[in-house]
Enzyme design. Sequence first.
Site: not given
Length: 294
Positions: A155, A134
Site C-alpha cells: 500500500d 505506506d
Amino acid sequence: MTVSKSVDEGFSSLQAALDSIPQEYKEAVTIRIKPGIYEEKITVKQGTPPVLLLGEDTNSTIITWSDNAHTLGPDGEPLGTFKSGTLNVFAEHFTAENLTIRNASGPGTGQAVAAFVDAGYAVFRRVRLLGDQDTLYTGQGKQYYNECCIEGDVDYIFGAATALFERCRLHNKRSRGYITAASTPEGAPFGYVFLDCEITSGEGVSEVYLGRPWRPYAHVAFIRTVMDSSIIGEGWHNWGQPDREETSRYEEYGSSGPGANPEARAAWSRQLIPQEAAKYRVLAVLDGWHPEGY
C-alpha cells in the site's frame, strides 16, 4: 533562504528554516537545500505561505527519519501511521524539487510514511520517495508528481486525494505486495491517475497487485504504463471485500511490458477505449489547476 551542512552558510536545519518564516508572511518562499543527509522530521505547518523546497540534486540531497506506527511518541503511546511521516505537509500550497525523502524505519516494521501530504495543492518534481509500507500518504486536495521515483512494498501510495503521477517510476520491493490503496471519496471523478509511468521491481519480486480499495469508491487508472513481470495477472485485489468490486473503479489503457496482461485482469476492472483514455489529461484530472505555476 538556504539550508546547508556547512556551518558558514544559512540554516543547518530545514525545520529551523521553515520555523523562521514569520506567521504573517504571505509571499512565496524558496528554501534552497544544499547536498547532504538531513536527519530530521519535517513539518510544513498549516498557514505557511507557498513554499518551495529546492534541492540541488535528487541523489545527494536527502531528508531522512525513521519513525513508524509503533514508535512511541512523547506521551508514551505509539505514534500510529499518520504521525510517522518524515515530511509532513499541511500548507495550502507546497512544492518540492530535486530531493530524496526517506523513511528509514526498514522492512517489517509496519506502516512508516516518508511523505504525509495533506495540502490543498502540492507538487513534487524529480523527488525520490523511499520507504516500505505506506511510503506516500495523499490526504486531500490536488497533487501532482512529475518524474518522481516512489518505492515500497505494501500500500505504498495511499489516501483520498486526487493525485496525478506523470512519467514516474514505481518500484516494488517485495513479492505479494500492493502499489496503491486509494480511498477516493464517493462522487470524486478522479483518484490516482498514472500517465506514461513505469513499474520496476527488485530481483525475484513477483505477484504484486496494482491496487486494492482502502475505501469502497477507490479510483485508480494506469494510462500507457510499462509494467515489468512483478505484476500479477489479475492486477487488482478486492481486499477480501467482494462488495467493493461493485463500487471501485480500476482502469487501464495501453499497458505494455511483461506485466501487461489485459486478458487475465480481474473481471471487475476495465480496459478503457481510446475515447475514454483521451479524457485523462493533466488539466482535466486536476480540475483546471495547472501545476506548472507552482
